[in-house]
Design an enzyme around this catalytic site. Sequence first.
Site, PDB file in Angstrom:
ATOM      1  N   ASP A   1       7.785  13.019  -5.005  1.00 45.61           N
ATOM      2  CA  ASP A   1       8.882  11.721  -4.903  1.00 45.61           C
ATOM      3  C   ASP A   1      10.118  12.332  -5.116  1.00 45.61           C
ATOM      4  O   ASP A   1      10.604  13.088  -6.250  1.00 45.61           O
ATOM      5  CB  ASP A   1       8.347  11.099  -6.276  1.00 45.61           C
ATOM      6  CG  ASP A   1       8.651   9.326  -5.881  1.00 45.61           C
ATOM      7  OD1 ASP A   1       9.818   9.034  -5.661  1.00 45.61           O
ATOM      8  OD2 ASP A   1       7.573   8.693  -6.088  1.00 45.61           O
TER       9      ASP A   1
ATOM     10  N   GLU B   1      11.233   5.040   0.881  1.00 45.42           N
ATOM     11  CA  GLU B   1      10.960   3.601   0.611  1.00 45.42           C
ATOM     12  C   GLU B   1      12.163   2.853   0.697  1.00 45.42           C
ATOM     13  O   GLU B   1      13.189   2.874   0.551  1.00 45.42           O
ATOM     14  CB  GLU B   1      10.848   3.700  -1.133  1.00 45.42           C
ATOM     15  CG  GLU B   1      10.381   2.486  -1.553  1.00 45.42           C
ATOM     16  CD  GLU B   1      11.037   2.171  -3.185  1.00 45.42           C
ATOM     17  OE1 GLU B   1      10.311   1.407  -3.813  1.00 45.42           O
ATOM     18  OE2 GLU B   1      11.758   2.846  -3.843  1.00 45.42           O
TER      19      GLU B   1
ATOM     20  N   HIS C   1       2.899   1.418  -6.806  1.00 43.05           N
ATOM     21  CA  HIS C   1       3.162   1.359  -8.197  1.00 43.05           C
ATOM     22  C   HIS C   1       4.055   0.188  -8.706  1.00 43.05           C
ATOM     23  O   HIS C   1       4.262  -0.038  -9.693  1.00 43.05           O
ATOM     24  CB  HIS C   1       3.328   2.760  -8.970  1.00 43.05           C
ATOM     25  CG  HIS C   1       4.847   3.185  -8.499  1.00 43.05           C
ATOM     26  ND1 HIS C   1       4.900   3.392  -7.053  1.00 43.05           N
ATOM     27  CD2 HIS C   1       5.990   3.078  -8.903  1.00 43.05           C
ATOM     28  CE1 HIS C   1       6.321   3.919  -6.877  1.00 43.05           C
ATOM     29  NE2 HIS C   1       6.828   3.597  -7.985  1.00 43.05           N
ATOM     30  N   ASP C   2       4.633  -0.337  -7.625  1.00 46.95           N
ATOM     31  CA  ASP C   2       5.535  -1.510  -7.896  1.00 46.95           C
ATOM     32  C   ASP C   2       4.921  -2.866  -7.598  1.00 46.95           C
ATOM     33  O   ASP C   2       5.425  -3.946  -7.694  1.00 46.95           O
ATOM     34  CB  ASP C   2       6.809  -1.269  -6.979  1.00 46.95           C
ATOM     35  CG  ASP C   2       7.660  -0.248  -7.511  1.00 46.95           C
ATOM     36  OD1 ASP C   2       7.548   0.411  -8.938  1.00 46.95           O
ATOM     37  OD2 ASP C   2       7.911   0.601  -6.548  1.00 46.95           O
TER      38      ASP C   2
HETATM   39  C1  GLC Z   1      11.771   2.604  -6.972  1.00 48.59           C
HETATM   40  C2  GLC Z   1      10.523   2.981  -7.700  1.00 48.59           C
HETATM   41  C3  GLC Z   1      10.158   2.174  -9.045  1.00 48.59           C
HETATM   42  C4  GLC Z   1      11.381   2.499  -9.730  1.00 48.59           C
HETATM   43  C5  GLC Z   1      12.713   2.263  -8.869  1.00 48.59           C
HETATM   44  C6  GLC Z   1      14.094   2.887  -9.579  1.00 48.59           C
HETATM   45  O1  GLC Z   1      11.483   1.181  -6.368  1.00 48.59           O
HETATM   46  O2  GLC Z   1       9.239   2.860  -6.612  1.00 48.59           O
HETATM   47  O3  GLC Z   1       9.108   2.361  -9.661  1.00 48.59           O
HETATM   48  O4  GLC Z   1      11.299   1.767 -10.717  1.00 48.59           O
HETATM   49  O5  GLC Z   1      12.706   2.686  -7.662  1.00 48.59           O
HETATM   50  O6  GLC Z   1      13.852   4.145  -9.621  1.00 48.59           O
END
Ligand code: GLC
Length: 519
Positions: free
Chosen positions: A99, A258, A319-320
Site C-alpha cells: 500500500d 484507489e 477494508h473500508d
Molecule cells: C483510504 C484507505 C482508508 C484510509 C484513508 C485515509 O481510503 O483505504 O482505510 O482511512 O484512505 O488514508
Amino acid sequence: MQDLEWWKRAVVYEVYPRSFQDSNGDGIGDLPGILSRLDYLVELGVDAVWIAPIYPSPMADFGYDIADYCGIDALFGTMADFDRLLEAAHRRGLRLILDFVPNHTSDQHPWFLESRSSRDNSKRDWYIWRDKPNNWASNFGGSGWEFDATTGQYYYHSFLKEQPDLNWRNPAVVDAMFDVLRFWLRKGVDGFRVDVMWLMIKDDEFRDNPPNPGFRPGSPSNHRFLPVYNSNRPEVHAIVTAMRGVVDEFSDRVLIGEIYLPIPQLMTYYGKDLQGANLPFNFQLLQCPWSAAAIADVMGEYYRALPEGAWPNWVLGNHDQPRIASRIGKLQARVAAMLLFTLPGTLTMYYGEEIGMTNVPIAPEQVQDPAEKNEPGIGQGRDPERTPMCWDHSPVAGFTMGVPWLPVGEDHSRVNVAVEQQDSASMLRLYRKLIALRKVHPTLISGDLHAIQVEQNVLRFRRSGAEEIEVILNLTHEQVTVPIPRGTVLAETHVDREGEVVAGRAVLRGAEGLVLLMA
Ligand code: GLC
C-alpha cells in the site's frame, strides 16, 4: 494466455495485516503471521497478496498515517520479517503488492515535524499551509483545516488532523515520494495499491466547494459540499503518469489506484495512451444495488467506457466497506462470488470473503475506527469488516493467543477455515473451485463478454474465447427455469451439480448460479 502480464491474470487477495494472523500474542496480526498462512493462500489459488500499510505509524488511522515510508512498524515485525515474507511469497509464486499512501503522512513524520516548526523551514512547503481555512471538509468529519499555534497558520488534512496532506505541487515532495517507491521496488515488491489516488492534488486557488443540493441532515458532514476543488483535479493525471513511469523503471510491476469516482471519471485514470494506473480500482459492485438489472447496467456501462486496450478489474469488498455477505446475505454472497470470478479482468478479494465472514457488531466501547469515533452512529465505522480472520473454532478463532484488538465473529465456530476445508459444499470450497476455474478456462479471464441479459432478476451473460461459457445467476430466492440450448455444469454455487448436462432448459434453485460450458 501466457502472453498476458501476470497482473492481468491475477486474483489479488487483500490482507488487512492487523487482523489476518497474530504470531506473538499481542492481539494484532503481524508479518510472521502472514508468512505462516502463505500456504493457505496458495491452496486458495490466489496470485497476489496486497497488504494494507505496515510502516511505522502512530496508528491514528491504523497505519494510513505513516511516520516513515521505508520502515516496518514494530507491531508488525521487522524489516527482516518483511524480507522473509517477500522471499517466501515469491518462492511460492505469489506476488506481493504494498500500500502506498502519497496523499498524507502522519503528523509525527519528521517531514511534518520540520514543516510545522517554523514558517521558513525548508520543509514548510511540503505540506499545505494557509492563513485562512476555506470550506474543504475532512473525510472523517469536520473541517479539513487545523490551526497550528506555533506558526499561526492552518494546515490541510483530507482525513484526520493527525494526517496532514502533502503538497504534491512541490517537486521536492514528488522526488522524495518517488524514491520511496524505488526503495520498495528495488527490494522486489511487485507493485502498489495507491491510497486515495484521486485526492492527491488540490485546487491551487483554494476555491470553496459548492454546496451539495442532495445533502440530507444525518449524512456524513463532508457530504455538505461537493468535492469539486479538493478532489479529482486535472493536475492529478500528470502525477499518476509520473508515478507509473517510476514503477515501469522496473519490469513486471503493477500500479493500482484507489479511486471512488463515477465510471466516466474513473476511466481517465488509465491515463492518456494508457500511461496512468494499470488498474484504477473498479468499485461499482460495492455500490450497486443487488439486482440483476442494476448489475447488468453497471457491467454494460463499465465495459463500454473502458478505453481501447485498458484492462478491466472488479472488487467485491475491502477494508473500508461493509462485507458483501452482510450487504446481500450469505446465500447471495455465493452468487456474488460466481459473478466476480466469471467477469473479465483482474479481480481483488478481501480476506474472509472466501469463508463468508460477515460484519461483526461492535459495541460502543469496542470502537477503534476514528471515522466512527468522530461521527458516531451514522454508519461511518469500518471496524465491523476489519475483525480477525477466522481460522478455526477455538475461542479466538486461531487468530491470536492473546486478546484480539477487535472481537471475532460470534459465528466463528461454523464460519472458519478448518471447518470449511472439510465441507465440500462450503463457501471456501466454492471460492477455491471458482478461482481454479479461471486457470483451467482462461476464456473466463480474457474472453469476450456479451449477451448480457436480465429476466425476472436472473442475470445471464456469455464469455467467448477458445470456449463458449454461459453464466446464469439467480438473484431471487425462488426456483427459476431458463431456456438454454445445451451445456455442462462447470461450477455451481451449491457445489453439488458439477458435470450435470442441461439441455433445453435449466432449473435454478433460489440463489443458485451456474457456469455452463456450452456444447
Ligand atoms: C483510504 C484507505 C482508508 C484510509 C484513508 C485515509 O481510503 O483505504 O482505510 O482511512 O484512505 O488514508
